[in-house]
Design a protein around this motif. Sequence first.
Motif, PDB file in Angstrom:
ATOM      1  N   ARG A 122      -2.900  -4.389  -6.799  1.00 24.32           N
ATOM      2  CA  ARG A 122      -1.924  -3.416  -6.334  1.00 24.32           C
ATOM      3  C   ARG A 122      -2.251  -2.946  -4.914  1.00 24.32           C
ATOM      4  NH1 ARG A 122      -0.976   1.927  -9.773  1.00 24.32           N
ATOM      5  NH2 ARG A 122       0.161   0.683 -11.275  1.00 24.32           N
ATOM      6  N   ARG A 158      -1.370  -5.572  -2.436  1.00 22.44           N
ATOM      7  CA  ARG A 158       0.063  -5.640  -2.166  1.00 22.44           C
ATOM      8  C   ARG A 158       0.479  -4.502  -1.226  1.00 22.44           C
ATOM      9  NH1 ARG A 158       3.067  -5.445  -7.343  1.00 22.44           N
ATOM     10  NH2 ARG A 158       3.663  -3.353  -6.745  1.00 22.44           N
ATOM     11  N   ARG A 159      -0.119  -3.327  -1.447  1.00 21.43           N
ATOM     12  CA  ARG A 159       0.200  -2.201  -0.570  1.00 21.43           C
ATOM     13  C   ARG A 159      -0.186  -2.506   0.870  1.00 21.43           C
ATOM     14  NH1 ARG A 159      -1.258   2.031  -4.197  1.00 21.43           N
ATOM     15  NH2 ARG A 159      -3.361   2.013  -3.371  1.00 21.43           N
ATOM     16  N   HIS A 160      -1.361  -3.101   1.040  1.00 22.27           N
ATOM     17  CA  HIS A 160      -1.812  -3.418   2.393  1.00 22.27           C
ATOM     18  C   HIS A 160      -0.901  -4.430   3.062  1.00 22.27           C
ATOM     19  CE1 HIS A 160      -5.581  -1.275   1.646  1.00 22.27           C
ATOM     20  NE2 HIS A 160      -5.706  -1.297   2.955  1.00 22.27           N
ATOM     21  N   VAL A 161      -0.525  -5.468   2.285  1.00 22.37           N
ATOM     22  CA  VAL A 161       0.331  -6.512   2.849  1.00 22.37           C
ATOM     23  C   VAL A 161       1.683  -5.923   3.234  1.00 22.37           C
ATOM     24  CG1 VAL A 161       1.564  -8.644   2.327  1.00 22.37           C
ATOM     25  CG2 VAL A 161      -0.834  -8.390   1.655  1.00 22.37           C
ATOM     26  N   THR A 162       2.272  -5.114   2.326  1.00 20.04           N
ATOM     27  CA  THR A 162       3.568  -4.497   2.620  1.00 20.04           C
ATOM     28  C   THR A 162       3.480  -3.630   3.864  1.00 20.04           C
ATOM     29  OG1 THR A 162       3.858  -4.375   0.242  1.00 20.04           O
ATOM     30  CG2 THR A 162       5.477  -3.225   1.586  1.00 20.04           C
ATOM     31  N   SER A 163       2.426  -2.832   3.924  1.00 19.83           N
ATOM     32  CA  SER A 163       2.249  -1.947   5.078  1.00 19.83           C
ATOM     33  C   SER A 163       2.167  -2.753   6.368  1.00 19.83           C
ATOM     34  CB  SER A 163       0.983  -1.109   4.886  1.00 19.83           C
ATOM     35  OG  SER A 163       0.621  -0.499   6.102  1.00 19.83           O
ATOM     36  N   LEU A 215       3.302  -5.814   6.951  1.00 20.57           N
ATOM     37  CA  LEU A 215       4.589  -6.455   7.233  1.00 20.57           C
ATOM     38  C   LEU A 215       5.560  -5.468   7.874  1.00 20.57           C
ATOM     39  CD1 LEU A 215       5.329  -8.796   4.188  1.00 20.57           C
ATOM     40  CD2 LEU A 215       5.042  -9.418   6.590  1.00 20.57           C
ATOM     41  N   MET A 216       5.644  -4.262   7.279  1.00 27.78           N
ATOM     42  CA  MET A 216       6.598  -3.280   7.789  1.00 27.78           C
ATOM     43  C   MET A 216       6.220  -2.839   9.204  1.00 27.78           C
ATOM     44  SD  MET A 216       8.862  -3.180   5.601  1.00 27.78           S
ATOM     45  CE  MET A 216       9.910  -1.879   6.223  1.00 27.78           C
TER      46      MET A 216
END
Lengths: 276, 282
Positions: free
Chosen positions: B4, B7-12, B14-15
């Motif tokens: 989890r 995923r948070r790091h990757v999303t952050s 990317l955004m």
Amino acid sequence: MTAAVELVPQEAASTPRLVHHPTRTATPVIDVRSYAFWYGGTQALFDLTFTIPRRAVTALIGPSGCGKSTFLRSVNRLNELIPGTRHTGDILLEGVSVFSRGMDAVALRREVGMVFQQPNPFPKSIFDNVAYGPRLNALAPERDMPERVERALRQAALWDEVKDRLEAPGTSLSGGQQQRLCIARALANEPEVLLMDEPCSALDPAATQRIEELLVELKQSYSIVIVTHNMQQASRVSDFTGFFYLGHLIEFGDTKQLFTRPTDERTEAYITGRFG
Amino acid sequence: MSGRSLRRHVTSGLMTGLVAALSFTAVLALVLILGDLIAKGASSLNWDFFTKNPVPTGQTGGGVANAIVGTGVIVGLAALFGLPVGVGTGLYLAEYGSGRLGWVVRFVADVLNGTPSIVIGIFAWTWLVRPMKGYSALAGSAALAALMVPMIARTTEEMVRLVPHSLREAALALGYPRWRTSLRVVARTALAGIVTGCLVGVARIAGETAPLIFTALGNQNFTTNITQPMQTLPHQIYEYATGPFEEWHRLAWASALVLMGLVLLLGVTARWAIRQRHGAAR
């Protein structure tokens, strides 16, 4: 109760303030008579009748939303700027109705200074902040302004901290200093009454203590009404206390008596921390 | 690192990358335009360009002094008409505009704000140029002022609304009448914002072309007579850029660069004004 008389020492009669009203020291400064107040269709205050003694600190306590601030803002008619408000009954200042036709709101607010919850100095210099009221009301010629500003700052116990930087912006001071600046600003008008709406709620304990000590000094020459959520503060600084609950004044009396032997069980429940 | 958290790091990441890329695109447009303007226009900038008037068609040389002065006169006059009305309206809306009249004024301002400038130009022609029997700089200024008033009014209102209510109450509690509180405390506190709004408004109308075609018309000669047709930079650019001569195109690029420079200057001045204000009062 003769506290108000005792609190004014004899030598105080030589100060300029008392020369104006030499005989009034024993009478109450504010006389509230069956005062009720509405915001639109909602009644906020119900049938308040009590008097506020002169040259003393009167604390108004009670849970949030019980009308303490609304009452305070009725005394200097700040409420009338809110559309859709109305009132019945009367509030007398020095025996004159604040709502009477001859009473100009501007003149009233010169006699009734106010200090707010959040320090709100103008974005101007310390000097100009204090001189703001006297300049507007033409209370003193400009050449006497430094003296007047110094006197107000001394009364607010701020002079020693700011005397070397009177041209610095008022907003550059710390929170507690800003609040004392706001007190000085109100005092510069030389009001009879000082209304304080939770003046310490945004301050840390040390700054709060400064203000509390200041109140004890100021009541020698001013009549102070303070709204507070802090019951310890009310018991420490005030001579009289009124307990507001749901827009009613439940109990009003000598602070010591109200905190030790309350006559109403709601007062007792509140001061012992059972609600609120 | 748990799934989890990964995923948070990757999303952050990317955004962050996405908004950075979008910001870059926005800045890129400005950089390209400025770069192109400098590349094509800077070589034509010389003393003559600023001091000489246009020469007859076919000859080389000459400048656009008439258009630079014309822009100054017309925009200056428009600001003289438009700023007081705009700022006054904005102050009224923010301080007293809670009733029905305020609603109407605000609605009209919003509609005017959305009105295409060419429509304003047509109205200026109908109401000013025709009755006065001739194109004039004055009519041009009036059209630009009309464009500017709703814009200034709305930004002023926003800026005045930002002034904390506690400051108003402080002044009122000292015995200030309401109108003096509005002027001396509220307007003065919002001054930096109001000035910025005004400068942005002036910059915005300085580049307007459409309303001037119907009003100031344009003039190949130098004039400061505001009852006569007058040349402006946008109009000069329009004429030269659509003309057949290489020399005209060259001058159009240079004029565009000067206009852009003027607008940038106003923008930088606005920034500077804010900083001065904040430095002194905050």
